[in-house]
Design a protein around this motif. Structure first.
Motif, short mmCIF file in Angstrom:
data_model
loop_
_atom_site.label_atom_id
_atom_site.label_comp_id
_atom_site.label_asym_id
_atom_site.label_seq_id
_atom_site.Cartn_x
_atom_site.Cartn_y
_atom_site.Cartn_z
N LYS A 87 -9.25 7.68 1.11
CA LYS A 87 -10.06 7.93 2.32
C LYS A 87 -10.65 9.33 2.32
O LYS A 87 -11.79 9.54 2.71
CB LYS A 87 -9.23 7.70 3.57
N PRO A 128 0.82 -1.22 0.00
CA PRO A 128 0.00 0.00 0.00
C PRO A 128 0.85 1.27 0.00
O PRO A 128 1.88 1.34 0.67
CB PRO A 128 -0.81 -0.10 1.30
N LEU A 129 0.42 2.25 -0.76
CA LEU A 129 1.07 3.56 -0.80
C LEU A 129 0.27 4.52 0.08
O LEU A 129 -0.91 4.78 -0.19
CB LEU A 129 1.15 4.08 -2.23
N ASP A 130 0.90 5.03 1.12
CA ASP A 130 0.20 5.85 2.10
C ASP A 130 -0.51 7.05 1.48
O ASP A 130 -1.65 7.35 1.84
CB ASP A 130 1.17 6.33 3.18
N ASP A 131 0.15 7.75 0.55
CA ASP A 131 -0.47 8.93 -0.05
C ASP A 131 -1.73 8.56 -0.83
O ASP A 131 -2.74 9.26 -0.76
CB ASP A 131 0.51 9.66 -0.97
N ILE A 178 -3.64 5.87 -0.40
CA ILE A 178 -4.67 5.41 0.54
C ILE A 178 -5.30 6.61 1.25
O ILE A 178 -6.52 6.67 1.42
CB ILE A 178 -4.07 4.41 1.56
N SER A 179 -4.49 7.58 1.61
CA SER A 179 -5.02 8.80 2.27
C SER A 179 -5.94 9.55 1.33
O SER A 179 -7.00 10.03 1.74
CB SER A 179 -3.87 9.72 2.71
#
Length: 98
Positions: free
Chosen positions: A94, A85-88, A90-91
């Protein structure tokens, strides 16, 4: 707006076939050939579009590259584990959902 479409590869999940092949087979393996016979193949595009199953893709590629039969046997079940998963992304997903 009621629909947003996110690409998965390198947007929501890190997808690096080259790194996966290198980590799986080592830097001395014929990585370009392995890539061409798997992730870089027209058969992979069909798989990516959902026009064939993973099993069908593997079997067709093994018929096309019989000398890479064992390597293709290893590539197909394991490549999902390379997706991170890539945090940016996923953020952002969301945030859009909210």
């Amino acid at each position: 707006m009621n629909t947003v479409i996110f690409d998965i590869g390198n947007v929501l999940l890190d997808f690096s076939p080259e790194r996966y092949l290198r980590d799986t087979f080592g830097p001395e393996a014929p990585l370009e050939l392995l890539h061409r016979a798997s992730f870089g193949s027209p058969q992979w595009e069909l798989l990516d579009r959902g026009e064939c199953t993973q099993r069908e893709a593997k079997e067709k590629l093994q018929a096309q590259y019989p000398h890479l039969r064992e390597e293709l046997e290893e590539i197909f079940p394991g490549w999902f584990s390379s997706l991170v998963p890539l945090d940016d992304g996923i953020s952002a997903l969301k945030g859009v959902k909210k």
